[in-house]
Design an enzyme around this catalytic site. Sequence first.
Site, PDB file in Angstrom:
ATOM      1  N   LEU A   1     -47.092 -20.975 -21.279  1.00 46.88           N
ATOM      2  CA  LEU A   1     -48.530 -20.823 -21.505  1.00 46.88           C
ATOM      3  C   LEU A   1     -48.948 -19.354 -21.444  1.00 46.88           C
ATOM      4  O   LEU A   1     -49.999 -18.999 -21.972  1.00 46.88           O
ATOM      5  CB  LEU A   1     -49.317 -21.642 -20.470  1.00 46.88           C
ATOM      6  CG  LEU A   1     -49.145 -23.172 -20.596  1.00 46.88           C
ATOM      7  CD1 LEU A   1     -49.797 -23.864 -19.405  1.00 46.88           C
ATOM      8  CD2 LEU A   1     -49.728 -23.681 -21.914  1.00 46.88           C
TER       9      LEU A   1
ATOM     10  N   GLU B   1     -40.358 -22.490 -13.789  1.00 45.49           N
ATOM     11  CA  GLU B   1     -41.476 -22.196 -12.873  1.00 45.49           C
ATOM     12  C   GLU B   1     -41.030 -21.327 -11.698  1.00 45.49           C
ATOM     13  O   GLU B   1     -41.746 -20.405 -11.290  1.00 45.49           O
ATOM     14  CB  GLU B   1     -42.110 -23.485 -12.357  1.00 45.49           C
ATOM     15  CG  GLU B   1     -42.642 -24.444 -13.418  1.00 45.49           C
ATOM     16  CD  GLU B   1     -43.543 -23.815 -14.440  1.00 45.49           C
ATOM     17  OE1 GLU B   1     -44.104 -22.733 -14.186  1.00 45.49           O
ATOM     18  OE2 GLU B   1     -43.687 -24.404 -15.534  1.00 45.49           O
TER      19      GLU B   1
END
Length: 173
Positions: A95, A137
């Site tokens: 993102l 992540e």
Amino acid sequence: MALRNIIKLPDPRLRLVSAPVQAVDDDLRRLVEDMFETMYDAPGIGLAAIQVGVPQRVVTLDLAKKDEPKDPRVFVNPEVLWRSDENATHEEGCLSIPEYYEEVERPAKVKVRHLDLDGKVQEIEAEGLLATCLQHEIDHLNGVLFIDYLSKLKRSMVIKRFTKAAKREAEEA
Ligand code: GNR
Ligand code: NI
């Protein structure tokens, strides 16, 4: 609950090493709520706190498909305890690097220890998309982006493109 702004390449904050969460408290639970709202709105399947500008070791994930019930998961202070020798390749996106996708090779399986929102220690063994996303992540928490695994040429082209786009946006503002 509030939507937060997702920071984009080449924002230097994406290169920070995030600090461990000291206390699982209401402030943290509010951050996590905002992260889920922001992640679902984007939409994305994972989000690290630094992507909303908070340099703390917090990750949200939801790998449920569109027709499946939501499956929100939170990983506080996640640590990779073990990685498989076997690798797997997945197409990744981020993102913070919108609309750019590339195949990345990583360990196929990982064992991760983390805290949940009650402050309890949990351990999971992950494979497939979950293993890929957790590693993506946890990399964010260490200032690492998936483009760091690509060739120098590809990486520099992506950084150049996003640096130009950011300049253009700053001029238009
Ligand atoms: O939404 C996301 N999709 C995705 C696809 C493949 C591998 C990793 C990811 S994570 C990404 C959201 C994001 O940027 N998380 O940091
Ligand atoms: Ni990402």
